[in-house]
Scaffold this motif. Sequence first.
Motif, short mmCIF file in Angstrom:
data_model
loop_
_atom_site.label_atom_id
_atom_site.label_comp_id
_atom_site.label_asym_id
_atom_site.label_seq_id
_atom_site.Cartn_x
_atom_site.Cartn_y
_atom_site.Cartn_z
N SER A 31 38.67 79.15 3.22
CA SER A 31 38.69 78.94 4.45
C SER A 31 38.86 80.74 4.94
O SER A 31 37.76 81.50 5.63
CB SER A 31 38.80 78.00 5.39
OG SER A 31 40.19 78.64 5.78
N VAL A 32 39.21 81.11 4.02
CA VAL A 32 40.12 82.79 4.27
C VAL A 32 39.22 83.66 3.84
O VAL A 32 39.22 84.13 4.51
CB VAL A 32 41.58 82.65 4.35
CG1 VAL A 32 42.26 84.33 4.23
CG2 VAL A 32 42.60 81.76 5.16
N ASN A 33 39.17 83.98 1.92
CA ASN A 33 38.56 84.47 1.26
C ASN A 33 37.53 83.91 0.98
O ASN A 33 36.76 84.35 -0.04
CB ASN A 33 39.52 84.91 0.56
CG ASN A 33 40.46 83.77 0.17
OD1 ASN A 33 40.07 82.51 -0.24
ND2 ASN A 33 41.43 84.31 -1.08
N ASP A 34 36.81 83.14 0.92
CA ASP A 34 35.80 82.46 0.06
C ASP A 34 36.25 81.90 -1.04
O ASP A 34 34.74 81.98 -1.83
CB ASP A 34 34.62 83.08 1.11
CG ASP A 34 34.03 82.85 1.92
OD1 ASP A 34 34.35 82.02 2.89
OD2 ASP A 34 32.58 83.97 2.63
N ASP A 35 36.84 81.99 -1.52
CA ASP A 35 36.99 81.65 -3.23
C ASP A 35 37.49 79.93 -3.54
O ASP A 35 37.08 79.19 -2.20
CB ASP A 35 38.48 82.13 -3.72
CG ASP A 35 38.45 83.88 -3.79
OD1 ASP A 35 37.46 83.92 -3.70
OD2 ASP A 35 39.43 84.04 -4.14
N LEU A 36 36.33 80.36 -4.33
CA LEU A 36 36.15 78.18 -4.93
C LEU A 36 38.31 78.31 -5.64
O LEU A 36 38.83 79.35 -6.06
CB LEU A 36 35.44 78.04 -5.96
CG LEU A 36 34.28 77.83 -5.19
CD1 LEU A 36 32.80 78.22 -6.18
CD2 LEU A 36 33.89 77.02 -4.14
N CYS A 37 38.30 77.11 -4.90
CA CYS A 37 40.01 76.40 -5.83
C CYS A 37 39.98 74.92 -6.08
O CYS A 37 37.99 74.15 -5.28
CB CYS A 37 41.02 77.06 -5.35
SG CYS A 37 41.04 76.56 -3.51
N PHE A 38 40.86 74.43 -5.67
CA PHE A 38 40.81 72.61 -6.14
C PHE A 38 41.55 72.51 -5.85
O PHE A 38 42.83 72.41 -5.76
CB PHE A 38 40.45 72.02 -7.29
CG PHE A 38 41.22 72.22 -8.78
CD1 PHE A 38 42.62 70.86 -8.40
CD2 PHE A 38 41.30 73.66 -8.71
CE1 PHE A 38 43.80 71.35 -9.68
CE2 PHE A 38 42.52 73.66 -10.30
CZ PHE A 38 43.45 72.91 -10.63
#
Length: 416
Positions: A31-38
Amino acid sequence: MKLHCKIEIYDRTLSLHRKSQRSILAYVKDSVNDDLCFYLWTRQNKQGTKYKITNNIRKIFKKFITNGKATISLIEPCHDLIIQSDAIQLKSFLNIMKHIIDGLCKSLDKYISKSNITFKSSEFYSLQKVVVKKKSEYPILQGFPRTTEQLVLSGLDRKSFDRQILTLRNLKFLDLSNNKISFLPKELGTLPYLQTLDLSHNNLGKSIRSKWTWLEQTALRRNLYFLDISNNLLTDLPVQIGRLKGLKELKIRHNMLTQLPQNIGTMNNLKLLDVAKNNLLFLPGTIQHLRLYFLDISENLFSKINYNIAFNERNLDKGLPSLVEFSARTLLKSRITYDASLIPYTLVQYLDEAKYCFSCKSACFDHYSRILTHFFPLTFSVNMKNTLNQHFNYEYYFCSTTCHNLMSFSNRNINT
């Protein structure tokens, strides 16, 4: 996409293995930098642990992925996630990760979960048991875990059999009750470990005889010990039922059966038979050869017919047997296991429809005599439920005059 799995975490810095736990993996957009993580969730950590993907995957080990095993080695933290899951779902999960690593993220929105996702303890289910309670929860796309041993799909209003069930080679318990299924594929009988099958409250009575071939398969005949086909609009019980030699409990209540197949008396392991609330006019005499501990015959039509002793004889002078009868007797004498893959299907049908002599227990084909009577010469010790205390008759078959006369002689001795 959510991956239900078992995960063992190896901390490379401390050379420490953490015990394998039931876990859930899912892709989430930061939600902060729009990076995809799991994220990794466990019962103890329902808030989840976040792992970056971009420039953070050291290596993915997929040598044993066909066995449902893989390892994701991370740069930060220095963790190796040793995953064990369903092979197909695990492949899908890692393919999505590869797309993220390669920067191909535009078409992945449907696989990305919300950032504030949480799970209940019940969602960390055992991979061995899957229960679907609502249509909306049915795993249409992702399928069932291939390790599933117990599958409950009751009350979902399904009209057809889901063929992805056939891929569950470890399945032991299958509950398809309270649906509208009228057809089951032949391959259902090939599941190697299936022991319990609940098909009650369906529409199997609408199947024609050829649609019962799933009962003829070797695996099912040997391993199935519980079968419930109650409330299925059945007017005839398929003769293939007699080939389930491993069956211990058979429930057929609340159908429209007028008689039971004679070969039911050859099911030597049967202990419980529930035929209540049918239209039965008599019971097969061979049922007395079974070692039942419970028999429910309540609410049938026995009292509608008042037989004393009625003979319906056919010619017992055999003469030369037909080639079909000769083939059938030769096959029975050899005691080999047969099915339509080994012998013509017409011969399988001929064998299934055989009557069985009450005296010598041999098969009767084109020549036999038949008796309907209330008399039963054997000591038939069974816990019998008959709520209306109805009088009922047995149907006896005999292969020869000698066997026929044995019945008459025993009857005379009892009457005197």
